[in-house]
Design a protein around this motif. Structure first.
Motif, PDB file in Angstrom:
ATOM      1  N   GLU A 237       0.841  -1.201   0.000  1.00  7.60           N
ATOM      2  CA  GLU A 237       0.000   0.000   0.000  1.00  7.60           C
ATOM      3  C   GLU A 237       0.875   1.250   0.000  1.00  7.60           C
ATOM      4  O   GLU A 237       1.707   1.439   0.888  1.00  7.60           O
ATOM      5  CB  GLU A 237      -0.908   0.000   1.230  1.00  7.60           C
ATOM      6  N   LEU A 238       0.670   2.106  -0.990  1.00  9.40           N
ATOM      7  CA  LEU A 238       1.415   3.355  -1.086  1.00  9.40           C
ATOM      8  C   LEU A 238       0.615   4.469  -0.423  1.00  9.40           C
ATOM      9  O   LEU A 238      -0.603   4.390  -0.327  1.00  9.40           O
ATOM     10  CB  LEU A 238       1.690   3.704  -2.552  1.00  9.40           C
ATOM     11  N   ALA A 239       1.322   5.492   0.017  1.00 13.93           N
ATOM     12  CA  ALA A 239       0.650   6.602   0.686  1.00 13.93           C
ATOM     13  C   ALA A 239       1.441   7.887   0.508  1.00 13.93           C
ATOM     14  O   ALA A 239       2.673   7.862   0.429  1.00 13.93           O
ATOM     15  CB  ALA A 239       0.461   6.293   2.172  1.00 13.93           C
ATOM     16  N   GLU A 240       0.734   8.992   0.451  1.00 19.08           N
ATOM     17  CA  GLU A 240       1.391  10.290   0.331  1.00 19.08           C
ATOM     18  C   GLU A 240       2.218  10.586   1.574  1.00 19.08           C
ATOM     19  O   GLU A 240       1.884  10.171   2.678  1.00 19.08           O
ATOM     20  CB  GLU A 240       0.336  11.394   0.155  1.00 19.08           C
ATOM     21  N   GLY A 241       3.288  11.305   1.358  1.00 22.34           N
ATOM     22  CA  GLY A 241       4.096  11.761   2.486  1.00 22.34           C
ATOM     23  C   GLY A 241       5.163  10.800   2.947  1.00 22.34           C
ATOM     24  O   GLY A 241       5.986  11.150   3.789  1.00 22.34           O
ATOM     25  N   LYS A 242       5.160   9.583   2.400  1.00 22.34           N
ATOM     26  CA  LYS A 242       6.185   8.625   2.789  1.00 22.34           C
ATOM     27  C   LYS A 242       7.392   8.747   1.866  1.00 22.34           C
ATOM     28  O   LYS A 242       7.265   8.998   0.675  1.00 22.34           O
ATOM     29  CB  LYS A 242       5.638   7.200   2.739  1.00 22.34           C
ATOM     30  N   ARG A 243       8.551   8.531   2.438  1.00 24.77           N
ATOM     31  CA  ARG A 243       9.787   8.654   1.673  1.00 24.77           C
ATOM     32  C   ARG A 243      10.047   7.395   0.845  1.00 24.77           C
ATOM     33  O   ARG A 243       9.752   6.284   1.278  1.00 24.77           O
ATOM     34  CB  ARG A 243      10.956   8.879   2.625  1.00 24.77           C
ATOM     35  N   VAL A 244      10.619   7.591  -0.341  1.00 24.77           N
ATOM     36  CA  VAL A 244      10.965   6.488  -1.229  1.00 24.77           C
ATOM     37  C   VAL A 244      12.476   6.463  -1.454  1.00 24.77           C
ATOM     38  O   VAL A 244      13.101   7.508  -1.648  1.00 24.77           O
ATOM     39  CB  VAL A 244      10.235   6.613  -2.586  1.00 24.77           C
ATOM     40  N   VAL A 245      13.043   5.263  -1.405  1.00 26.26           N
ATOM     41  CA  VAL A 245      14.456   5.083  -1.713  1.00 26.26           C
ATOM     42  C   VAL A 245      14.571   4.090  -2.871  1.00 26.26           C
ATOM     43  O   VAL A 245      13.913   3.040  -2.863  1.00 26.26           O
ATOM     44  CB  VAL A 245      15.250   4.562  -0.501  1.00 26.26           C
ATOM     45  N   LEU A 246      15.388   4.428  -3.859  1.00 28.06           N
ATOM     46  CA  LEU A 246      15.638   3.545  -4.991  1.00 28.06           C
ATOM     47  C   LEU A 246      17.047   2.975  -4.855  1.00 28.06           C
ATOM     48  O   LEU A 246      18.018   3.722  -4.742  1.00 28.06           O
ATOM     49  CB  LEU A 246      15.506   4.303  -6.315  1.00 28.06           C
ATOM     50  N   PHE A 247      17.138   1.654  -4.856  1.00 26.06           N
ATOM     51  CA  PHE A 247      18.418   0.973  -4.773  1.00 26.06           C
ATOM     52  C   PHE A 247      18.771   0.497  -6.183  1.00 26.06           C
ATOM     53  O   PHE A 247      17.992  -0.230  -6.807  1.00 26.06           O
ATOM     54  CB  PHE A 247      18.324  -0.209  -3.804  1.00 26.06           C
ATOM     55  N   VAL A 248      19.937   0.896  -6.667  1.00 30.84           N
ATOM     56  CA  VAL A 248      20.262   0.728  -8.084  1.00 30.84           C
ATOM     57  C   VAL A 248      21.565  -0.027  -8.283  1.00 30.84           C
ATOM     58  O   VAL A 248      22.554   0.230  -7.592  1.00 30.84           O
ATOM     59  CB  VAL A 248      20.382   2.111  -8.775  1.00 30.84           C
ATOM     60  N   THR A 249      21.563  -0.951  -9.241  1.00 30.15           N
ATOM     61  CA  THR A 249      22.793  -1.651  -9.616  1.00 30.15           C
ATOM     62  C   THR A 249      22.762  -1.952 -11.105  1.00 30.15           C
ATOM     63  O   THR A 249      21.724  -1.791 -11.767  1.00 30.15           O
ATOM     64  CB  THR A 249      22.963  -2.952  -8.800  1.00 30.15           C
ATOM     65  N   CYS A 250      23.873  -2.375 -11.650  1.00 32.20           N
ATOM     66  CA  CYS A 250      23.935  -2.724 -13.070  1.00 32.20           C
ATOM     67  C   CYS A 250      23.299  -4.093 -13.307  1.00 32.20           C
ATOM     68  O   CYS A 250      23.354  -4.971 -12.455  1.00 32.20           O
ATOM     69  CB  CYS A 250      25.385  -2.758 -13.552  1.00 32.20           C
ATOM     70  N   SER A 251      22.699  -4.246 -14.469  1.00 31.89           N
ATOM     71  CA  SER A 251      22.148  -5.534 -14.869  1.00 31.89           C
ATOM     72  C   SER A 251      22.942  -6.029 -16.066  1.00 31.89           C
ATOM     73  O   SER A 251      23.155  -5.291 -17.025  1.00 31.89           O
ATOM     74  CB  SER A 251      20.674  -5.396 -15.253  1.00 31.89           C
ATOM     75  N   TYR A 252      23.380  -7.277 -16.006  1.00 37.10           N
ATOM     76  CA  TYR A 252      24.167  -7.837 -17.107  1.00 37.10           C
ATOM     77  C   TYR A 252      23.316  -8.617 -18.105  1.00 37.10           C
ATOM     78  O   TYR A 252      23.824  -9.228 -19.023  1.00 37.10           O
ATOM     79  CB  TYR A 252      25.268  -8.745 -16.548  1.00 37.10           C
ATOM     80  N   GLN A 253      21.975  -8.598 -17.922  1.00 35.76           N
ATOM     81  CA  GLN A 253      21.105  -9.314 -18.847  1.00 35.76           C
ATOM     82  C   GLN A 253      21.064  -8.616 -20.198  1.00 35.76           C
ATOM     83  O   GLN A 253      20.975  -9.255 -21.238  1.00 35.76           O
ATOM     84  CB  GLN A 253      19.700  -9.433 -18.268  1.00 35.76           C
TER      85      GLN A 253
END
Length: 270
Positions: A237-253
């Protein structure tokens, strides 16, 4: 065997030996780097065990000085287990841990040089694997989307295990990512995992790091767009006002592709 063939064969053998030597040397360095990370983990474990100990007991008083300085600037105190690491390097911004993976690392942040730790270790020395770092936003801030980058190392270190989130079964067993700041223990619930072409990711105007802006409807719409890109439905469940973090890495596919795991803040005291 003719002379020309001998030369070609000799060159081939030398090339193989050189490549093998480079790979062995790289593996040796990676093993050494993981040992240094284990030393940092041990410092954190010791800090947690000593949470009842006063700041002065950590050493010569330098930690207390830094803590007081930080309190004056931000009105917050550094968690006991991270005080020694922060004393060692003020670029240290927090710690990430993901159950069921090898991800258990410090997170670095240098606003003026975002990629400083792309190929540097915690001490700032040259390192092939680097250290996970904040590429967008600020981990210590109370708001705003944060993007954290880490290499997808073939030996399974750094953010390689993020790729496990491409399978819904893994997400069901490990839906939460722990991401401490210097000041608070925080957790994030994974609501989407997806692939992104590097070109789209690096676009300064439409970068996913900028997809979620504001705490109102605009920010919420950005969350929904990220969730729609997910490889599977998470029912989070998503909600306004909550913080979002994106975790990113390379994909070798696929060539020049990134793999992104999106997490939404779990409020401890909603």
């Amino acid at each position: 065997m003719r002379l020309g063939e001998k030369v070609v064969m000799g060159g081939f053998i030398l090339a193989v030996l050189f490549t093998t030597m480079v790979l062995v040397q790289r593996q040796w360095r990676l093993t050494g780097e993981e040992h240094r990370f284990e030393s940092l983990r041990e410092q954190v474990r010791m800090g947690k065990e000593e949470m009842g100990v006063s700041v002065e007991d950590y050493g010569d008083g330098e930690v207390e000085r830094i803590e007081n300085q930080d309190r004056e600037m931000f009105g917050r105190e550094i968690l006991p287990e991270y005080q020694t690491l922060y004393q060692g390097n003020p670029d240290f911004a927090g710690w990430i841990f993901v159950e069921g993976t090898r991800i258990d690392y410090p997170v670095m942040e240098r606003q003026g040089d975002r990629e400083h730790y792309l190929h540097r270790n915690f001490a700032g020395e040259s390192s092939y694997a680097g250290v996970p770092f904040v590429g967008h936003g600020s981990l210590g801030a109370k708001q705003g989307t944060v993007c954290i980058y880490g290499h997808n190392m073939k030996n399974g270190s750094m953010f390689a295990d993020l790729m496990k989130y491409k399978n819904r079964e893994f997400w069901m067993q490990n839906p939460v990512i722990s991401l401490d700041t210097l000041y608070e223990h925080e957790t994030y619930e994974v609501f989407a995992a997806f692939y992104v072409p590097a070109k789209e990711w690096e676009d300064k105007e439409s970068s996913l790091c900028r997809a979620i802006t504001g705490n109102g409807k605009e920010g919420f719409d950005g969350m929904l767009k990220l969730k729609e890109r997910g490889l599977y439905e998470t029912d989070v469940e998503l909600a306004e006002g909550k913080r979002v973090v994106l975790f990113v890495t390379c994909s070798y596919q696929k060539k020049e592709q990134r793999f992104v795991v999106a997490g939404i803040e779990i409020l401890q005291n909603p």
